[in-house]
Design an enzyme around this catalytic site. Structure first.
Site, PDB file in Angstrom:
ATOM      1  N   GLU A 256       1.099  -1.443   0.123  1.00 26.77           N
ATOM      2  CA  GLU A 256       0.064   0.015  -0.044  1.00 26.77           C
ATOM      3  C   GLU A 256       0.955   1.272   0.040  1.00 26.77           C
ATOM      4  O   GLU A 256       1.774   1.240   0.626  1.00 26.77           O
ATOM      5  CB  GLU A 256      -0.696   0.185   1.109  1.00 26.77           C
ATOM      6  CG  GLU A 256      -1.884  -1.087   1.163  1.00 26.77           C
ATOM      7  CD  GLU A 256      -2.693  -1.239   2.407  1.00 26.77           C
ATOM      8  OE1 GLU A 256      -3.025  -0.335   3.166  1.00 26.77           O
ATOM      9  OE2 GLU A 256      -2.996  -2.376   2.735  1.00 26.77           O
TER      10      GLU A 256
ATOM     11  N   CYS B 160      -1.340  -6.816   6.940  1.00 25.02           N
ATOM     12  CA  CYS B 160      -0.715  -7.763   6.617  1.00 25.02           C
ATOM     13  C   CYS B 160       0.388  -8.357   7.628  1.00 25.02           C
ATOM     14  O   CYS B 160       0.214  -9.675   7.846  1.00 25.02           O
ATOM     15  CB  CYS B 160       0.069  -7.549   5.084  1.00 25.02           C
ATOM     16  SG  CYS B 160      -1.368  -7.335   3.742  1.00 25.02           S
TER      17      CYS B 160
HETATM   18  N1  LIG Z   1      -3.408  -4.717   1.284  1.00 21.71           N
HETATM   19  C1  LIG Z   1      -2.166  -5.131   1.289  1.00 21.71           C
HETATM   20  O1  LIG Z   1      -1.274  -4.285   1.102  1.00 21.71           O
HETATM   21  C2  LIG Z   1      -1.971  -6.628   0.644  1.00 21.71           C
HETATM   22  C3  LIG Z   1      -0.602  -6.841  -0.010  1.00 21.71           C
HETATM   23  C4  LIG Z   1      -0.345  -8.232  -0.332  1.00 21.71           C
HETATM   24  C5  LIG Z   1      -1.573  -9.243  -0.164  1.00 21.71           C
HETATM   25  N2  LIG Z   1      -2.647  -8.810   0.613  1.00 21.71           N
HETATM   26  C6  LIG Z   1      -3.586  -9.940   0.831  1.00 21.71           C
HETATM   27  O2  LIG Z   1      -4.617  -9.972  -0.181  1.00 21.71           O
HETATM   28  C7  LIG Z   1      -5.908 -10.074   0.665  1.00 21.71           C
HETATM   29  C8  LIG Z   1      -6.801  -8.934   0.531  1.00 21.71           C
HETATM   30  O3  LIG Z   1      -6.360  -7.930   1.129  1.00 21.71           O
HETATM   31  P1  LIG Z   1      -7.018  -6.454   1.051  1.00 21.71           P
HETATM   32  O4  LIG Z   1      -6.201  -5.597   2.013  1.00 21.71           O
HETATM   33  O5  LIG Z   1      -7.291  -6.137  -0.220  1.00 21.71           O
HETATM   34  O6  LIG Z   1      -8.209  -6.660   1.834  1.00 21.71           O
HETATM   35  P2  LIG Z   1      -9.575  -5.578   2.219  1.00 21.71           P
HETATM   36  O7  LIG Z   1     -10.239  -5.978   3.257  1.00 21.71           O
HETATM   37  O8  LIG Z   1      -9.094  -4.237   1.475  1.00 21.71           O
HETATM   38  O9  LIG Z   1     -10.406  -6.356   0.555  1.00 21.71           O
HETATM   39  C9  LIG Z   1     -11.166  -7.339   0.651  1.00 21.71           C
HETATM   40  C10 LIG Z   1     -12.452  -7.161   0.071  1.00 21.71           C
HETATM   41  O10 LIG Z   1     -13.336  -8.350   0.006  1.00 21.71           O
HETATM   42  C11 LIG Z   1     -14.574  -8.295   0.090  1.00 21.71           C
HETATM   43  N3  LIG Z   1     -15.291  -9.469   0.244  1.00 21.71           N
HETATM   44  C12 LIG Z   1     -15.289 -10.477   1.390  1.00 21.71           C
HETATM   45  N4  LIG Z   1     -16.086 -11.562   1.034  1.00 21.71           N
HETATM   46  C13 LIG Z   1     -16.249 -11.102  -0.227  1.00 21.71           C
HETATM   47  C14 LIG Z   1     -17.283 -12.265  -0.960  1.00 21.71           C
HETATM   48  N5  LIG Z   1     -17.615 -13.343  -0.650  1.00 21.71           N
HETATM   49  N6  LIG Z   1     -17.523 -11.796  -2.370  1.00 21.71           N
HETATM   50  C15 LIG Z   1     -17.020 -10.367  -2.696  1.00 21.71           C
HETATM   51  N7  LIG Z   1     -16.414  -9.665  -2.041  1.00 21.71           N
HETATM   52  C16 LIG Z   1     -15.959 -10.137  -0.670  1.00 21.71           C
HETATM   53  C17 LIG Z   1     -14.715  -7.286   1.098  1.00 21.71           C
HETATM   54  O11 LIG Z   1     -15.815  -6.473   1.459  1.00 21.71           O
HETATM   55  C18 LIG Z   1     -13.316  -6.309   1.048  1.00 21.71           C
HETATM   56  O12 LIG Z   1     -13.974  -5.286   0.240  1.00 21.71           O
HETATM   57  C19 LIG Z   1      -5.432 -10.654   2.112  1.00 21.71           C
HETATM   58  O13 LIG Z   1      -5.443 -12.017   2.069  1.00 21.71           O
HETATM   59  C20 LIG Z   1      -4.532  -9.841   2.431  1.00 21.71           C
HETATM   60  O14 LIG Z   1      -3.405 -10.788   3.334  1.00 21.71           O
HETATM   61  C21 LIG Z   1      -2.743  -7.654   1.126  1.00 21.71           C
END
Ligand SMILES: NC(=O)c1ccc[n+]([C@@H]2O[C@H](COP(=O)([O-])OP(=O)(O)OC[C@H]3O[C@@H](n4cnc5c(N)ncnc54)[C@H](O)[C@@H]3O)[C@@H](O)[C@H]2O)c1
Length: 453
Positions: free
Chosen positions: A153, A279
């Site tokens: 991010e 994370c």
């Molecule tokens: N944020 C980061 O910097 C980052 C970097 C690398 C990996 N990740 C990984 O990526 C994944 C997502 O992280 P994020 O930060 O984007 O999370 P986030 O919480 O910002 O986004 C997840 C989204 O999924 C939606 N959601 C949940 N259940 C759902 C469903 N059944 N159908 C449709 N939508 C649904 C939620 O409403 C939410 O908007 C996690 O596993 C995280 O560990 C995150």
């Protein structure tokens, strides 16, 4: 090729927007109607530099279709990326409710049509095998590819367009090759996408990231190992910073020289108030839990968690010691709420812990300010009741007895020490991220408190 991205959060919306700007028709399938409405209006619901122009363009051209309907999105899509959250359970293990909910919904929606399911969410090792079994047992025609995400991010677009590596883990070579081809097509378009976003390509254009093909289990383990290693590096620097404090050494001098050894490297050796965010904390605890599940104790990671959690109170105690007593009734300003600069994300932010400790433990009257992270309901709920949120930076610093630079936003680190000194009524300047020169702060007539300095 039509793509569905399930979960339009930090990872999902970024990836959906990039694919849509590369010319793919992309459904952003999201359960949160409010998020869908915001994306439909042509912007992101979180702050990420340069993302909005790409969202706006993708919506205008009709290539990005935000929706809450599994039926609409999946009917047309060849490749489905799952990017839902994987928070931690109270015991530190990964909560895979959303991940398996997505698998269920896919099985129940697609019938016998042939699809590729790409797992971008960070999941514990062994998850893919369980999903493959569910898919096979259901009789569905879905190939599974683990494709962990490495964006940060604050630099999400640059990290995605000029990636270090794309990892695909699968036992289906045709499926993993198709996924790699998608990234290769985006790479061919990255100059145009960057121009549209307003990102300079200079110095970046020739960067060639690595495409790495592995087993599903290896891909899953790569992601959490990378995050746990980075968290360990930060924590190692913080542990040595405490010794530097006790011996009047300067951790920045120490780590500059230590990191000059290419075997070690300088990055992630900055001491400070510790890591947070959505994370690192949960990926460290998730890796500990995976170890326990398979009978392996990863002791070093218990120490990382414990040491990291100690940092906000270490800093507050250091100031209390310095002042020879609590900060009762003192006007203290905490600058920065985001877990790091460049994002509005305040999940597990050590800056919020510092602000709360200053009220609840040190007895201070606390004001907080952040350039972008003050609107979110979750952020406001995480702050102790008596904390005042101030929208204007100058007003936040004015008449403060003490200022804590809790997140190293350029808005704060680019201000001169004399600017702080002129606005403040007291002298305590707490540099929680070691961003300032102690000599320059002292020259402005302020008292410098850093971490390991
Ligand atoms: N944020 C980061 O910097 C980052 C970097 C690398 C990996 N990740 C990984 O990526 C994944 C997502 O992280 P994020 O930060 O984007 O999370 P986030 O919480 O910002 O986004 C997840 C989204 O999924 C939606 N959601 C949940 N259940 C759902 C469903 N059944 N159908 C449709 N939508 C649904 C939620 O409403 C939410 O908007 C996690 O596993 C995280 O560990 C995150």
């Amino acid at each position: 090729m039509v793509i569905t991205i399930i979960g339009a959060g930090y990872v999902g919306l970024t990836q959906a927007t990039i694919f849509a700007n590369a010319g793919f028709k992309v459904y952003a399938l999201e359960v949160d109607q409010n998020r869908v409405d915001i994306i439909k209006s042509g912007r992101s619901f979180f702050y990420e530099a340069n993302l909005d122009p790409l969202v706006e363009n993708a919506i205008k051209t009709g290539m990005l279709i935000p929706t809450t309907s599994y039926e609409d999105a999946l009917a047309e899509s060849d490749v489905i990326f799952s990017c839902v959250g994987t928070p931690d359970n109270p015991d530190g293990s990964s909560n895979l409710t959303y991940v398996f909910d997505v698998v269920d919904k896919i099985i129940n929606t697609i019938g016998e049509s042939s699809k590729i399911l790409v797992q971008k969410s960070t999941v514990p090792v062994g998850t893919g095998e369980k999903i493959i079994k569910l898919l096979t047992d259901s009789g569905s025609n879905v190939s599974y590819v683990s494709n962990p995400e490495f964006l940060r991010e604050g630099s999400a677009l640059i990290d995605s367009l000029w990636f270090d590596r794309i990892v695909v883990g699968s036992n289906d070579k045709t499926a993993s090759d198709k996924v790699l081809d998608l990234y290769k097509l985006v790479t061919g378009q990255r100059g145009n996408i960057a121009a549209r976003a307003g990102i300079s390509t200079s110095g970046r254009d020739s960067k060639e990231g690595e495409y790495i093909t592995t087993s599903v289990n290896s891909a899953e383990l790569i992601k959490v190992t990378a995050n746990a290693f980075l968290a360990t590096k930060i924590t190692f620097a913080n542990s040595i910073a405490k010794l530097a404090d006790a011996t009047h050494a300067d951790i920045n001098e120490v780590m500059h020289a230590v990191g000059a050894d290419p075997r070690i490297g300088r990055s992630f050796l900055n001491a400070g108030r510790g890591f947070g965010g959505g994370c690192f904390p949960k990926d460290v605890s998730g890796l500990i839990s995976s170890g326990i599940e398979y009978g392996v104790e990863i002791d070093i990671l218990h120490a990382v968690t414990q040491e990291n959690e100690s940092m906000p109170s270490y800093i507050v105690e250091k100031v209390i010691d310095h002042e020879n007593g609590p900060l009762t009734g003192k006007n203290v300003t905490v600058l920065g709420l985001a877990y790091k600069a460049g994002t509005s994300d305040t999940r597990r932010s050590p800056s919020i812990k510092i602000a709360n400790l200053l009220v609840e433990h040190a007895g201070a009257k606390v004001k907080v300010h952040d350039p972008v992270a003050m609107q979110d309901r979750q952020t406001l709920d995480a702050l102790a009741d008596d904390i005042t949120v101030i929208n204007d930076l100058t007003e936040a610093i004015q008449n403060a007895d003490a200022v804590f630079i809790a997140t190293d936003w350029p808005e704060f680190t680019s201000l001169s020490p004399s600017h702080y000194a002129d606005l403040m009524s007291g002298k305590i300047f707490v540099d929680c991220m070691n961003s300032f020169s102690p000599d320059a702060i002292r020259a402005a007539g302020l008292t410098y408190v850093g971490v390991g300095r």
